[in-house]
Design an enzyme around this catalytic site. Structure first.
Site, short mmCIF file in Angstrom:
data_model
loop_
_atom_site.label_atom_id
_atom_site.label_comp_id
_atom_site.label_asym_id
_atom_site.label_seq_id
_atom_site.Cartn_x
_atom_site.Cartn_y
_atom_site.Cartn_z
N LYS A 133 -50.30 -59.32 0.95
CA LYS A 133 -51.04 -59.06 2.21
C LYS A 133 -50.54 -57.65 2.56
O LYS A 133 -51.59 -56.96 2.83
CB LYS A 133 -50.97 -60.22 3.42
CG LYS A 133 -51.78 -59.61 4.78
CD LYS A 133 -51.74 -60.70 5.61
CE LYS A 133 -52.42 -60.29 6.83
NZ LYS A 133 -52.57 -61.26 7.76
N HIS A 267 -74.96 -69.90 -35.12
CA HIS A 267 -75.47 -70.13 -34.10
C HIS A 267 -75.04 -71.64 -33.35
O HIS A 267 -75.80 -72.25 -32.82
CB HIS A 267 -76.88 -69.91 -33.96
CG HIS A 267 -77.31 -68.38 -34.39
ND1 HIS A 267 -76.68 -67.46 -33.88
CD2 HIS A 267 -78.18 -68.24 -35.38
CE1 HIS A 267 -77.15 -66.32 -34.39
NE2 HIS A 267 -78.06 -66.75 -35.29
#
Length: 510
Positions: A133, A267
């Site tokens: 922070k 695929h």
């Protein structure tokens, strides 16, 4: 300058602390970290002496104190904050090096809930979040891999705001991943894995050049360390689509244990599979199923790729080869093929993590489920519902067909003959259309289906699929059963002398 060091992972901490001392830092430390530093003759101040507040409750409380969090959080540019810090003798803690109790390692090692609870860190995340922070003034480290870079930057006056911002993001990722792991574990233990919230947290392995298409960004992540430790690139650059196809290929091949099988994927769906006595025979037979689709496909080999097999694979263009091992002679041969990509995965045989839960993205969220799998005796315990029974060799083919079908997009059917897939129909809106498409493709490839077996991942709603199977000489069929027309399906199988088995379990893949 004061640095606070309190780490569970102590790798590299001694060298890092020495580097900080050489830069003029004073060190605050706690518990096990302090002990390691003192054993290595590194001067450090015990947090308990600094705060004048001893560790309490077997170490549950040691850094939760204003002199710690005040030193991290006070705003250096704020005059009132500076006065308050001075009034209460609060040091300027400008570097915080913290990593957390090993919760993940603990739940992987034990079911002892008391021990698990004690490995939930409280003070550590609080310090990390506080330092993150206040990143404008405080440098936060959570990963030993960053120690060298931090020392280098400090030595060269490169502790920039941009760098501290980067480390702040890493810190919040660290605590977020930690909290996600705890929440998911508690939901698994007390709510069968389905709580009010579910968290998907992964670590970046590497970016891909792009996603499914060039205009999409892409990257791949791991839940534990499978891709960073068990999956290795030998040649080429793995793409987004390569990874999804490799996943499909390895899932199928590894489901047959140590047996020498080969799976070919195009695929995300199998266009070839075989399980013969040798890998080279398996590859040759797998390729026969659909050599056209195999062009540019992904090949997974469940064993060592030697020179002989490499020479066979090299006869057509394969984009990706993945195996547990590839010999140096085979690698040298593949170097002559510019576009082939080579990867190793596993030890002696192909491996995959086998996650216990599976999720799919939907717009605005995701759906979550237990992962699907075929149990060890699912085929063995299948019920013969026809007058004709399958032979031992047909049962083996039924097992192969049924396992492969569970990895094929629904609706699907898989035909197997002599331990090799000879036809596959997948992703169709009608099961009979899948059967017809598979048969047509097999005919185009010049394959003889007479005597083959057939597997379906879900029940046949009508007898039409049985009739299509009979036309090409299917000898045995395995499917879940459960249709309101099961009697009609069984009667049709009996009419044509086909062995029919019901497993009682569906394996949709959507």
């Amino acid at each position: 300058m004061t640095a606070l060091l309190s780490v569970s992972d102590k790798s590299g901490i001694v060298e890092f602390a020495k580097g900080l001392l050489n830069l003029g830092y004073e060190i605050l430390s706690t518990g096990g970290t302090l002990k390691v530093l003192q054993e290595n003759n590194i001067q450090a101040l015990d947090v308990a002496k600094y705060t004048q507040s001893p560790e309490m409750f077997d170490g549950r409380v040691k850094t939760l104190h204003p002199k710690i969090h005040g030193g991290i959080l006070y705003r250096r540019e704020n005059a009132e904050d500076r006065v308050k810090a001075q009034e209460f003798g609060i040091r300027d803690i400008s570097l915080v090096c913290v990593n957390l109790y090993p919760f993940k390692a603990t739940i992987e090692r034990t079911e002892d809930f008391g021990e698990i609870i004690e490995n939930i860190d409280i003070g550590g995340p609080s310090m990390v979040r506080a330092a993150a922070k206040n990143f404008e003034s405080v440098l936060i480290l959570t990963n030993p891999a960053d120690y060298n870079e931090v020392l280098m930057r400090l030595q060269n006056n490169q502790n920039t705001l941009e760098f501290r911002q980067k480390m702040m993001i890493k810190a919040y990722e660290h605590t977020a991943h930690y909290d996600c792991t705890i929440a998911n574990y508690m939901n698994k233990r007390f709510n069968d894995g389905f709580g009010e919230s579910h968290f998907i947290a992964g670590k970046l392995v590497a970016p891909t050049r792009y996603g499914e298409n060039p205009h999409q960004k892409g990257a791949y992540y791991e839940f534990k360390d499978f891709y960073s430790k068990t999956f290795q690139t030998l040649k080429g650059e793995v793409s987004f689509n390569n990874l999804t196809d490799i996943n499909s290929a390895v899932k199928i091949a590894s489901s047959f244990g140590k047996r020498p099988c080969v799976c070919i994927i195009k695929h995300a769906n199998p266009c070839g599979f075989a399980l013969k006595d040798t890998l080279i025979e398996s590859y040759i037979q797998a390729l026969k199923c659909d050599s056209i689709s195999a062009f540019g496909g992904v090949v997974a080999v469940n064993g060592i790729v030697d020179l002989e097999l490499a020479q066979e694979i090299n006869k057509i263009f394969i984009e990706v080869l993945v195996a547990p091992q590839i010999t140096q002679e085979a690698l040298a041969l593949f170097e002559t093929k510019k576009k082939i990509k080579l990867f190793v995965c596993g030890g002696d045989y192909l491996e995959i993590p086998k996650d216990t839960q599976d999720f799919k993205h939907i717009e605005g969220g995701f759906v979550l489920q237990d992962s699907d799998s075929i149990t060890e005796n699912e085929v063995k315990n299948a019920k013969c519902v026809s007058k004709t029974q399958a032979s031992e060799s047909q049962i083996q083919d039924l097992e192969i067909a049924y396992k492969v079908a569970s990895f094929v997009k629904s609706n699907c059917v898989v035909y197997v003959k002599n331990s090799a897939m000879v036809a596959v129909g997948m992703g169709m809106t009608s099961r009979v259309d899948a059967a017809k498409a598979a048969i047509k493709k097999a005919q185009e490839m010049g394959l003889d289906l007479r005597g083959c077996v057939l597997a379906s991942e879900a029940f046949f709603p009508f007898k039409d699929s049985i009739e299509e199977a009979h036309k090409v000489g299917v000898s045995a069929i395995i499917e879940p059963g459960g249709s309101i027309r099961d009697e009609e399906v069984v009667e049709c199988a009996n009419t044509y002398g086909i062995a029919l088995y019901f497993t009682g379990k569906r394996h949709f893949l959507h």
